[in-house]
Design an enzyme around this catalytic site. Structure first.
Site, PDB file in Angstrom:
ATOM      1  N   HIS A  97      42.539  38.961  50.161  1.00  0.00           N
ATOM      2  CA  HIS A  97      42.463  37.843  49.208  1.00  0.00           C
ATOM      3  C   HIS A  97      43.833  37.451  48.662  1.00  0.00           C
ATOM      4  O   HIS A  97      43.999  36.364  48.127  1.00  0.00           O
ATOM      5  CB  HIS A  97      41.519  38.212  48.057  1.00  0.00           C
ATOM      6  CG  HIS A  97      40.089  38.282  48.495  1.00  0.00           C
ATOM      7  ND1 HIS A  97      39.168  37.294  48.220  1.00  0.00           N
ATOM      8  CD2 HIS A  97      39.417  39.202  49.225  1.00  0.00           C
ATOM      9  CE1 HIS A  97      37.998  37.618  48.755  1.00  0.00           C
ATOM     10  NE2 HIS A  97      38.122  38.778  49.368  1.00  0.00           N
ATOM     11  N   ASP A 118      50.102  33.147  44.838  1.00  0.00           N
ATOM     12  CA  ASP A 118      48.669  33.369  44.662  1.00  0.00           C
ATOM     13  C   ASP A 118      48.000  33.273  46.029  1.00  0.00           C
ATOM     14  O   ASP A 118      48.313  32.357  46.797  1.00  0.00           O
ATOM     15  CB  ASP A 118      48.078  32.299  43.728  1.00  0.00           C
ATOM     16  CG  ASP A 118      46.988  32.854  42.821  1.00  0.00           C
ATOM     17  OD1 ASP A 118      46.328  33.819  43.210  1.00  0.00           O
ATOM     18  OD2 ASP A 118      46.811  32.297  41.720  1.00  0.00           O
TER      19      ASP A 118
HETATM   20  O1  LIG Z   1      39.613  43.252  40.047  1.00  0.00           O
HETATM   21  P1  LIG Z   1      40.788  43.002  39.165  1.00  0.00           P
HETATM   22  O2  LIG Z   1      41.867  44.043  39.292  1.00  0.00           O
HETATM   23  O3  LIG Z   1      40.380  42.761  37.737  1.00  0.00           O
HETATM   24  O4  LIG Z   1      41.478  41.623  39.637  1.00  0.00           O
HETATM   25  C1  LIG Z   1      40.729  40.447  39.875  1.00  0.00           C
HETATM   26  C2  LIG Z   1      40.855  40.004  41.321  1.00  0.00           C
HETATM   27  O5  LIG Z   1      42.185  39.490  41.508  1.00  0.00           O
HETATM   28  C3  LIG Z   1      42.558  39.125  42.831  1.00  0.00           C
HETATM   29  O6  LIG Z   1      41.872  37.932  43.269  1.00  0.00           O
HETATM   30  C4  LIG Z   1      42.203  37.279  44.490  1.00  0.00           C
HETATM   31  O7  LIG Z   1      41.074  36.709  45.084  1.00  0.00           O
HETATM   32  C5  LIG Z   1      40.818  35.324  44.869  1.00  0.00           C
HETATM   33  C6  LIG Z   1      39.645  34.919  45.757  1.00  0.00           C
HETATM   34  O8  LIG Z   1      39.979  35.015  47.119  1.00  0.00           O
HETATM   35  C7  LIG Z   1      42.044  34.489  45.171  1.00  0.00           C
HETATM   36  O9  LIG Z   1      41.774  33.108  44.862  1.00  0.00           O
HETATM   37  C8  LIG Z   1      43.203  34.956  44.311  1.00  0.00           C
HETATM   38  O10 LIG Z   1      44.373  34.242  44.699  1.00  0.00           O
HETATM   39  C9  LIG Z   1      43.456  36.450  44.511  1.00  0.00           C
HETATM   40  O11 LIG Z   1      44.420  36.841  43.535  1.00  0.00           O
HETATM   41  C10 LIG Z   1      42.327  40.295  43.767  1.00  0.00           C
HETATM   42  O12 LIG Z   1      42.745  39.966  45.071  1.00  0.00           O
HETATM   43  C11 LIG Z   1      40.888  40.787  43.699  1.00  0.00           C
HETATM   44  O13 LIG Z   1      40.709  41.932  44.517  1.00  0.00           O
HETATM   45  C12 LIG Z   1      40.574  41.171  42.255  1.00  0.00           C
HETATM   46  O14 LIG Z   1      39.202  41.547  42.143  1.00  0.00           O
HETATM   47  O1  LIG Z   2      37.215  33.034  31.507  1.00  0.00           O
HETATM   48  C1  LIG Z   2      37.150  33.041  32.732  1.00  0.00           C
HETATM   49  C2  LIG Z   2      38.293  32.968  33.552  1.00  0.00           C
HETATM   50  C3  LIG Z   2      38.129  32.935  34.944  1.00  0.00           C
HETATM   51  N1  LIG Z   2      36.892  33.014  35.484  1.00  0.00           N
HETATM   52  C4  LIG Z   2      36.729  32.966  36.952  1.00  0.00           C
HETATM   53  O2  LIG Z   2      37.625  33.873  37.580  1.00  0.00           O
HETATM   54  C5  LIG Z   2      38.001  33.365  38.852  1.00  0.00           C
HETATM   55  C6  LIG Z   2      39.512  33.447  38.981  1.00  0.00           C
HETATM   56  O3  LIG Z   2      39.815  33.352  40.335  1.00  0.00           O
HETATM   57  P1  LIG Z   2      41.229  32.924  40.913  1.00  0.00           P
HETATM   58  O4  LIG Z   2      41.099  32.875  42.387  1.00  0.00           O
HETATM   59  O5  LIG Z   2      41.701  31.657  40.287  1.00  0.00           O
HETATM   60  O6  LIG Z   2      42.259  34.061  40.460  1.00  0.00           O
HETATM   61  P2  LIG Z   2      42.216  35.669  40.452  1.00  0.00           P
HETATM   62  O7  LIG Z   2      41.905  36.049  39.045  1.00  0.00           O
HETATM   63  O8  LIG Z   2      41.174  36.106  41.406  1.00  0.00           O
HETATM   64  O9  LIG Z   2      43.578  36.094  40.840  1.00  0.00           O
HETATM   65  C7  LIG Z   2      37.478  31.939  38.936  1.00  0.00           C
HETATM   66  O10 LIG Z   2      36.344  31.891  39.770  1.00  0.00           O
HETATM   67  C8  LIG Z   2      37.094  31.598  37.501  1.00  0.00           C
HETATM   68  O11 LIG Z   2      36.003  30.705  37.382  1.00  0.00           O
HETATM   69  C9  LIG Z   2      35.758  33.118  34.684  1.00  0.00           C
HETATM   70  O12 LIG Z   2      34.633  33.178  35.172  1.00  0.00           O
HETATM   71  N2  LIG Z   2      35.922  33.120  33.322  1.00  0.00           N
END
Ligand SMILES: O=P(O)(O)OC[C@H]1O[C@H](O[C@H]2O[C@H](CO)[C@@H](O)[C@H](O)[C@H]2O)[C@H](O)[C@@H](O)[C@@H]1O
Ligand SMILES: O=c1ccn([C@@H]2O[C@H](COP(=O)(O)OP(=O)(O)O)[C@@H](O)[C@H]2O)c(=O)[nH]1
Length: 483
Positions: free
Chosen positions: A157, A364
């Site tokens: 991701h 990202d």
């Molecule tokens: O699980 P956390 O440590 O709390 O972090 C949240 C997630 O962050 C990252 O999200 C990624 O996935 C998104 C969907 O493909 C993508 O849009 C975003 O750019 C990425 O940063 C991480 O890769 C996840 O594993 C985490 O669960």
């Molecule tokens: O208050 C919040 C902030 C974020 N999101 C969700 O968290 C995800 C963030 O995903 P993104 O790919 O933008 O970034 P990541 O946190 O995975 O790096 C999106 O689906 C948002 O709708 C949510 O449900 N509530």
């Protein structure tokens, strides 16, 4: 086919709870609709001497969710340690933030081995395993060591960085060799896929042809599958949310003033510091925009036990206070800064209320917030997306106003342009972006990956040689300790 999806983070699908990150947000509808079993961390830990990995299983739409308690002795070294203090900074090209100890790496491998053992309980003859993200780079190799011959796919991701950056991760070579046990490895963008293949070709010296790696570990295909959202669902949620009390209170408080919105985890990859500096610059360069536009920045706490995240939290909070102190008035606050999360049902209405969506990460993988902001707009009067060219989403959403998040002056100018953009141009850009969102939905992403995984496996790509010893066999030690 019995699909087993594996990730560290899962979602229990409670509609009013915020999603913790895009991975969980994206996988939830897929599991609910396809009937897959989704296995991940319960967020709890357990001490040793487990007879069997403990999983709490519950229904999730047509599918099921199995939440596993991870081993207490290794959880910190795995999650806060190797995954989020070595791999995460490396994947986001922040080699300066890589921190890793041998113990953290050992814990990471232990948790990968633990997850592999836990998955055996869900294995059926027609199972297909789909592993998600950098937490489980070695899970495929562990499964193969346990005799799993079914298709195993992996999707990353995050971005995949340049060779020189990944080489800053301790044990990078054996980890990437372990990845070659997967049949198919999916990336968000062409650049991520090319960076990975370049490492495999030049550092591991394996032959790569048309995205297929021929190695002593078998044949692995690498390909690009940009993740999407369900734009129709988001549009519906946004319309409905306009009567939600949080949204009506926000609209009332604006008094006709315009709103820009940012929604991010409090993570250094998200570019929050530069974004706030750009707003500061915008109000300095265009004093007429004071009182006529404010920023609502939702910054949900993330990985707070890690030093770099704690430092960022203090830095952003101080910066917001400084900017509000300089530009604020007795009856006007330039930046509304919230350290909490919202359910997507409310978030959709907040997006729709804002004339500008500001998504300016330094790096990202995709950034689903960018896509959600577009899907939530009123087609008759859509807002403008200001998007970093270093978000994976910029490849598809090229009709957004693309910015360089390191160029604060440039971002300030672009924000002013977004606020002044005429309706015809806003509609043209929005329609172009919606077309992309509708042709790359989350359902399509899922179908494309699973089809490619089965094709790759059936084409004989998974004909494995003897399992290689990538790591001194830890599964046996592990079994002794936990079983
Ligand atoms: O699980 P956390 O440590 O709390 O972090 C949240 C997630 O962050 C990252 O999200 C990624 O996935 C998104 C969907 O493909 C993508 O849009 C975003 O750019 C990425 O940063 C991480 O890769 C996840 O594993 C985490 O669960
Ligand atoms: O208050 C919040 C902030 C974020 N999101 C969700 O968290 C995800 C963030 O995903 P993104 O790919 O933008 O970034 P990541 O946190 O995975 O790096 C999106 O689906 C948002 O709708 C949510 O449900 N509530």
């Amino acid at each position: 086919m019995n699909l087993v999806v594996v990730s560290n983070r899962v979602s229990r699908g409670k509609p009013n709870e915020p999603m913790t990150g895009g991975l969980a947000a994206a996988l939830l509808p897929v599991v609910e609709k396809t009937g897959a079993i989704w296995v991940g961390s319960s967020g709890r830990v357990r001490d040793g001497n487990l007879k069997e990995p403990f999983a709490e299983v519950e229904a999730l739409g047509a599918g099921a969710l199995a939440m596993l308690d991870l081993p207490a002795a290794h959880y910190g070294g795995y999650y806060e340690g190797f995954a989020n203090s070595a791999l995460w900074p490396a994947m986001h090209s922040r080699a300066d933030l890589i921190r890793a100890s041998r113990e953290d790496y050992a814990s990471y491998r232990e948790v990968n081995a633990f997850m592999a053992r836990a998955l055996l309980r869900f294995r059926k003859p027609d199972s297909v395993f789909w592993v998600q993200d950098y937490h489980f780079l070695a899970l495929g190799a562990e499964l193969r060591d346990l005799g799993v011959t079914q298709p195993i796919g992996f999707f990353l991701h995050t971005p995949w960085p340049a060779r020189a950056v990944i080489a800053g991760v301790p044990n990078h070579r054996e980890l990437i060799e372990a990845m070659l046990s997967y049949d198919l490895i999916g990336f968000q963008t062409d650049e991520d896929c090319e960076n990975f293949l370049s490492y495999v070709q030049h550092d591991l010296d394996f032959e790569v042809r048309d995205g297929v790696i021929n190695s002593s570990f078998g044949r692995t295909r690498a390909a690009v599958f940009p993740i999407g959202i369900d734009p129709g669902k988001f549009a519906q949620q946004a319309t409905k949310a306009m009567t939600h009390p949080d949204v009506t209170r926000l609209r009332r408080s604006l008094n006709g003033e315009k709103l820009a919105i940012g929604v991010d985890r409090l993570d250094y990859s998200k570019g929050l510091v530069n974004r706030i500096k750009a707003f500061d610059k915008m109000w300095t360069l265009h004093p007429n925009l004071k009182r006529s536009v404010s920023l609502l920045q939702i910054a949900t706490p993330s990985r707070g036990a890690i030093e770099a995240y704690g430092n960022l939290q203090s830095e952003v909070a101080k910066l917001v206070t400084d900017v509000n102190g300089v530009h604020g008035e007795v009856d006007w606050t330039p930046i509304r800064y919230l350290n909490k999360g919202f359910g997507q049902g409310v978030l959709a209405g907040l997006y729709r209320t804002a004339q500008v969506g500001v998504v300016t990460p330094l790096q990202d993988g995709m950034n689903l917030v960018a896509k959600e902001y577009v899907a939530a707009q009123n087609p008759a009067d859509p807002g403008v997306l200001v998007l970093s060219k270093f978000a994976g989403a910029a490849n598809e959403l090229d009709a957004a106003l693309l910015v360089n998040p390191h160029d604060i002056d440039g971002m300030a100018r672009t924000l002013a342009t977004a606020l002044a953009m005429p309706l015809t141009e806003r509609r043209m850009r929005w329609e172009a972006m919606m077309e992309k969102l509708n042709s790359g939905t989350i359902q399509q992403w899922f179908a494309d990956f699973i089809e490619a995984l089965q094709d790759t496996h059936n084409a004989g790509n998974a004909a494995l040689p003897e399992p290689p010893t990538l790591w001194p066999r830890r599964t046996a030690d592990f079994a002794a300790r936990y079983h």
